[in-house]
Design an enzyme around this catalytic site. Structure first.
Site, PDB file in Angstrom:
ATOM      1  N   ARG A 137      21.620  27.153  52.390  1.00  0.00           N
ATOM      2  CA  ARG A 137      20.146  27.098  52.420  1.00  0.00           C
ATOM      3  C   ARG A 137      19.667  26.423  51.141  1.00  0.00           C
ATOM      4  O   ARG A 137      20.325  26.566  50.088  1.00  0.00           O
ATOM      5  CB  ARG A 137      19.607  28.537  52.505  1.00  0.00           C
ATOM      6  CG  ARG A 137      18.115  28.645  52.651  1.00  0.00           C
ATOM      7  CD  ARG A 137      17.663  30.102  52.692  1.00  0.00           C
ATOM      8  NE  ARG A 137      16.264  30.209  53.055  1.00  0.00           N
ATOM      9  CZ  ARG A 137      15.568  31.333  53.081  1.00  0.00           C
ATOM     10  NH1 ARG A 137      16.165  32.478  52.772  1.00  0.00           N
ATOM     11  NH2 ARG A 137      14.291  31.334  53.405  1.00  0.00           N
ATOM     12  N   HIS A 189      30.493  37.186  51.247  1.00  0.00           N
ATOM     13  CA  HIS A 189      29.881  36.262  50.283  1.00  0.00           C
ATOM     14  C   HIS A 189      30.957  35.696  49.353  1.00  0.00           C
ATOM     15  O   HIS A 189      30.626  35.080  48.335  1.00  0.00           O
ATOM     16  CB  HIS A 189      28.856  36.991  49.411  1.00  0.00           C
ATOM     17  CG  HIS A 189      27.638  37.473  50.155  1.00  0.00           C
ATOM     18  ND1 HIS A 189      26.968  36.724  51.073  1.00  0.00           N
ATOM     19  CD2 HIS A 189      26.948  38.641  50.051  1.00  0.00           C
ATOM     20  CE1 HIS A 189      25.929  37.410  51.533  1.00  0.00           C
ATOM     21  NE2 HIS A 189      25.898  38.578  50.929  1.00  0.00           N
ATOM     22  N   MET A 231      14.348  40.248  64.992  1.00  0.00           N
ATOM     23  CA  MET A 231      15.187  40.923  63.994  1.00  0.00           C
ATOM     24  C   MET A 231      14.364  41.804  63.067  1.00  0.00           C
ATOM     25  O   MET A 231      14.797  42.877  62.652  1.00  0.00           O
ATOM     26  CB  MET A 231      15.977  39.884  63.200  1.00  0.00           C
ATOM     27  CG  MET A 231      17.108  39.280  64.030  1.00  0.00           C
ATOM     28  SD  MET A 231      18.099  38.110  63.108  1.00  0.00           S
ATOM     29  CE  MET A 231      18.772  39.146  61.816  1.00  0.00           C
ATOM     30  N   TRP A 275      21.086  36.841  59.745  1.00  0.00           N
ATOM     31  CA  TRP A 275      20.753  36.028  60.925  1.00  0.00           C
ATOM     32  C   TRP A 275      22.050  35.677  61.676  1.00  0.00           C
ATOM     33  O   TRP A 275      22.148  35.837  62.883  1.00  0.00           O
ATOM     34  CB  TRP A 275      20.043  34.767  60.443  1.00  0.00           C
ATOM     35  CG  TRP A 275      19.278  34.011  61.475  1.00  0.00           C
ATOM     36  CD1 TRP A 275      19.123  34.335  62.797  1.00  0.00           C
ATOM     37  CD2 TRP A 275      18.553  32.799  61.253  1.00  0.00           C
ATOM     38  NE1 TRP A 275      18.346  33.392  63.410  1.00  0.00           N
ATOM     39  CE2 TRP A 275      17.972  32.445  62.495  1.00  0.00           C
ATOM     40  CE3 TRP A 275      18.316  31.996  60.146  1.00  0.00           C
ATOM     41  CZ2 TRP A 275      17.191  31.289  62.641  1.00  0.00           C
ATOM     42  CZ3 TRP A 275      17.536  30.850  60.283  1.00  0.00           C
ATOM     43  CH2 TRP A 275      16.977  30.509  61.518  1.00  0.00           C
ATOM     44  N   LYS A 321      21.363  35.471  50.665  1.00  0.00           N
ATOM     45  CA  LYS A 321      20.009  35.039  51.033  1.00  0.00           C
ATOM     46  C   LYS A 321      19.955  33.677  51.734  1.00  0.00           C
ATOM     47  O   LYS A 321      18.915  33.003  51.732  1.00  0.00           O
ATOM     48  CB  LYS A 321      19.053  35.026  49.820  1.00  0.00           C
ATOM     49  CG  LYS A 321      19.054  36.244  48.962  1.00  0.00           C
ATOM     50  CD  LYS A 321      19.148  37.543  49.706  1.00  0.00           C
ATOM     51  CE  LYS A 321      17.875  37.922  50.422  1.00  0.00           C
ATOM     52  NZ  LYS A 321      18.095  39.193  51.193  1.00  0.00           N
ATOM     53  N   SER A 322      21.086  33.297  52.323  1.00  0.00           N
ATOM     54  CA  SER A 322      21.149  31.993  52.989  1.00  0.00           C
ATOM     55  C   SER A 322      21.116  32.104  54.507  1.00  0.00           C
ATOM     56  O   SER A 322      21.248  31.091  55.197  1.00  0.00           O
ATOM     57  CB  SER A 322      22.435  31.270  52.565  1.00  0.00           C
ATOM     58  OG  SER A 322      22.479  31.146  51.170  1.00  0.00           O
ATOM     59  N   TYR A 366      20.468  26.632  57.026  1.00  0.00           N
ATOM     60  CA  TYR A 366      19.355  27.513  57.422  1.00  0.00           C
ATOM     61  C   TYR A 366      18.206  26.650  57.941  1.00  0.00           C
ATOM     62  O   TYR A 366      17.546  26.984  58.926  1.00  0.00           O
ATOM     63  CB  TYR A 366      18.924  28.313  56.183  1.00  0.00           C
ATOM     64  CG  TYR A 366      17.777  29.267  56.386  1.00  0.00           C
ATOM     65  CD1 TYR A 366      18.016  30.626  56.569  1.00  0.00           C
ATOM     66  CD2 TYR A 366      16.455  28.823  56.364  1.00  0.00           C
ATOM     67  CE1 TYR A 366      16.970  31.522  56.730  1.00  0.00           C
ATOM     68  CE2 TYR A 366      15.400  29.703  56.535  1.00  0.00           C
ATOM     69  CZ  TYR A 366      15.652  31.053  56.714  1.00  0.00           C
ATOM     70  OH  TYR A 366      14.606  31.925  56.874  1.00  0.00           O
ATOM     71  N   SER A 421      13.912  33.929  47.715  1.00  0.00           N
ATOM     72  CA  SER A 421      14.295  35.049  48.576  1.00  0.00           C
ATOM     73  C   SER A 421      15.028  36.116  47.760  1.00  0.00           C
ATOM     74  O   SER A 421      14.769  37.316  47.905  1.00  0.00           O
ATOM     75  CB  SER A 421      15.190  34.518  49.708  1.00  0.00           C
ATOM     76  OG  SER A 421      15.541  35.548  50.588  1.00  0.00           O
ATOM     77  N   ARG A 455      11.440  39.113  55.012  1.00  0.00           N
ATOM     78  CA  ARG A 455      10.251  38.836  54.203  1.00  0.00           C
ATOM     79  C   ARG A 455       9.362  37.806  54.896  1.00  0.00           C
ATOM     80  O   ARG A 455       8.309  38.128  55.414  1.00  0.00           O
ATOM     81  CB  ARG A 455      10.722  38.354  52.824  1.00  0.00           C
ATOM     82  CG  ARG A 455       9.683  38.352  51.735  1.00  0.00           C
ATOM     83  CD  ARG A 455      10.287  37.782  50.467  1.00  0.00           C
ATOM     84  NE  ARG A 455      10.810  36.439  50.662  1.00  0.00           N
ATOM     85  CZ  ARG A 455      10.124  35.319  50.460  1.00  0.00           C
ATOM     86  NH1 ARG A 455       8.888  35.378  50.025  1.00  0.00           N
ATOM     87  NH2 ARG A 455      10.684  34.129  50.691  1.00  0.00           N
ATOM     88  N   LYS A 456       9.796  36.536  54.922  1.00  0.00           N
ATOM     89  CA  LYS A 456       8.993  35.495  55.566  1.00  0.00           C
ATOM     90  C   LYS A 456       9.798  34.693  56.576  1.00  0.00           C
ATOM     91  O   LYS A 456       9.262  34.246  57.583  1.00  0.00           O
ATOM     92  CB  LYS A 456       8.448  34.528  54.511  1.00  0.00           C
ATOM     93  CG  LYS A 456       7.306  35.067  53.676  1.00  0.00           C
ATOM     94  CD  LYS A 456       6.694  33.926  52.861  1.00  0.00           C
ATOM     95  CE  LYS A 456       5.580  34.414  51.962  1.00  0.00           C
ATOM     96  NZ  LYS A 456       5.119  33.355  51.033  1.00  0.00           N
ATOM     97  N   GLY A 457      11.051  34.445  56.280  1.00  0.00           N
ATOM     98  CA  GLY A 457      11.906  33.699  57.194  1.00  0.00           C
ATOM     99  C   GLY A 457      11.442  32.266  57.433  1.00  0.00           C
ATOM    100  O   GLY A 457      11.513  31.765  58.555  1.00  0.00           O
TER     101      GLY A 457
HETATM  102  P1  A3P Z   1      13.203  35.216  53.055  1.00  0.00           P
HETATM  103  O1  A3P Z   1      13.325  36.169  51.929  1.00  0.00           O
HETATM  104  O2  A3P Z   1      12.945  33.813  52.580  1.00  0.00           O
HETATM  105  O3  A3P Z   1      12.243  35.643  54.110  1.00  0.00           O
HETATM  106  P2  A3P Z   1      20.464  37.062  53.968  1.00  0.00           P
HETATM  107  O4  A3P Z   1      20.581  37.669  55.315  1.00  0.00           O
HETATM  108  O5  A3P Z   1      21.512  36.037  53.664  1.00  0.00           O
HETATM  109  O6  A3P Z   1      20.310  38.095  52.901  1.00  0.00           O
HETATM  110  O7  A3P Z   1      19.121  36.198  53.981  1.00  0.00           O
HETATM  111  C1  A3P Z   1      17.865  36.810  54.066  1.00  0.00           C
HETATM  112  C2  A3P Z   1      16.835  35.740  54.324  1.00  0.00           C
HETATM  113  O8  A3P Z   1      16.983  35.276  55.688  1.00  0.00           O
HETATM  114  C3  A3P Z   1      15.419  36.256  54.187  1.00  0.00           C
HETATM  115  O9  A3P Z   1      14.648  35.114  53.782  1.00  0.00           O
HETATM  116  C4  A3P Z   1      15.134  36.672  55.622  1.00  0.00           C
HETATM  117  O10 A3P Z   1      13.762  36.807  55.917  1.00  0.00           O
HETATM  118  C5  A3P Z   1      15.751  35.502  56.367  1.00  0.00           C
HETATM  119  N1  A3P Z   1      16.014  35.796  57.777  1.00  0.00           N
HETATM  120  C6  A3P Z   1      16.598  36.894  58.307  1.00  0.00           C
HETATM  121  N2  A3P Z   1      16.630  36.807  59.650  1.00  0.00           N
HETATM  122  C7  A3P Z   1      16.064  35.616  59.967  1.00  0.00           C
HETATM  123  C8  A3P Z   1      15.773  34.951  61.226  1.00  0.00           C
HETATM  124  N3  A3P Z   1      16.095  35.493  62.396  1.00  0.00           N
HETATM  125  N4  A3P Z   1      15.179  33.732  61.157  1.00  0.00           N
HETATM  126  C9  A3P Z   1      14.856  33.175  59.975  1.00  0.00           C
HETATM  127  N5  A3P Z   1      15.075  33.759  58.774  1.00  0.00           N
HETATM  128  C10 A3P Z   1      15.676  34.960  58.780  1.00  0.00           C
END
Ligand code: A3P
Length: 284
Positions: free
Chosen positions: A122, A100, A224, A50, A45-46, A185, A130, A249-251
């Site tokens: 992050r 990971h 994305m 992306w 979730k970091s 992040y 997240s 979710r929110k990013g």
């Molecule tokens: P949130 O749940 O806070 O929205 P991972 O890929 O390591 O599992 O991380 C997922 C997190 O990265 C989620 O955070 C997701 O929305 C966010 N994320 C994915 N793509 C992104 C992007 N292009 N820009 C910003 N955040 C992004």
């Protein structure tokens, strides 16, 4: 229905649905690192997905075709999952690899090569939020319905991949190594373009300005979220429950402020200060 069981490997707990002792042993002891391998390393979730998108786009010189035609998990496969060996062993170079894994379980062969690691961190409170939402979606993860209870799980020894604190503390000392790039992040959210340029320099990839701009545009949160090859919408419902939310979710940064009670925040801060007292890290 999938099980939410975990297995413990060399002290690390991980969901047993996606990992096996064999797949973890392969990643740690048998995987043969090549000099031109590029590892996308994160605590979950970091910003893992992306970085998968950014790396694919850099290696296609900004051409969006690969991110639009191939699933993220096929373009930048997971090393330690049970599919790792079959997806990586015969893959042409340069391989883009996601993991990971904590530092102590990273492929032993890596340390004799010139392969590169990009480690993205992050703010752990945002990681916690997240992950709380993701564990409701991902049917193979431990979860708590109540967020404040989830914070306890996040801070506990039971947290997967060694937990955020040990993961980060394990990797950070490697920061002196020229084949290691540390990103946050938060910096990427603030200024993606300059971070893409930094990644290109680190990888020795020369992209012109139009190509850099294409990497930035095609790896935006919106691009994305709308891309079926990166947004996990193709994963069946019994694994990722769409009724419980979406992967993208929110990013944003700082969302933790909407979920932590003052008591939970204080407890988190205390543990952070104690465990991270010798570590100099700032999250903007
Ligand atoms: P949130 O749940 O806070 O929205 P991972 O890929 O390591 O599992 O991380 C997922 C997190 O990265 C989620 O955070 C997701 O929305 C966010 N994320 C994915 N793509 C992104 C992007 N292009 N820009 C910003 N955040 C992004």
């Amino acid at each position: 229905q999938v099980s939410r069981d975990y297995l413990t490997f060399e002290g690390m707990r991980v969901p047993s649905n996606v990992h096996t002792v064999e797949s973890l042993t392969y990643a740690w002891k048998e995987f043969v690192t090549r000099n031109d391998d590029v590892f996308n390393v994160t605590f979950p979730k970091s910003g893992t997905t992306w970085m998968q998108e950014i790396l694919t786009l850099i290696y296609s010189n900004g051409d969006p075709a690969p991110v639009k035609t191939e699933y993220s998990w096929d373009r930048v496969p997971w090393l330690e999952q049970y599919t790792g060996r079959s997806k990586l062993e015969n893959r042409p170079s340069p391989r883009l690899i996601t993991t990971h894994l904590p530092f102590h379980l990273f492929p032993q062969s890596f340390f004799k090569t010139k392969a590169k690691v990009i480690y993205t961190i992050r703010n752990p409170k945002d990681v916690c939020v997240s992950l709380y939402f993701f564990s409701l979606i991902a049917q193979f993860l431990e979860y708590r319905e109540d967020f404040q209870e989830f914070v306890s799980l996040f801070l506990s020894k039971d947290m997967f991949y060694d937990g955020w604190f040990d993961h980060v503390k394990g990797w950070l000392p490697f920061n002196d190594n020229p084949n290691f790039l540390l990103l946050t992040y938060e910096d990427m959210a603030k200024d993606l373009k300059s971070n893409v340029i930094k990644i290109c320099q680190f990888l020795g990839k020369e992209l012109d300005d139009a190509a850099i701009n294409s990497v930035v545009e095609n790896s935006s949160f919106k691009a994305m979220k709308d891309n079926e090859m990166s947004n996990y919408s193709a994963v069946p419902d019994y694994i990722f429950s769409k009724a419980k939310g979406s992967f993208h979710r929110k990013g944003i940064t700082g969302d933790w402020k909407n979920y932590f009670t003052p008591e939970r925040e204080e407890e988190f801060n205390k543990i952070y200060q104690d465990l991270m007292k010798d570590v100099n890290l700032q999250f903007s």
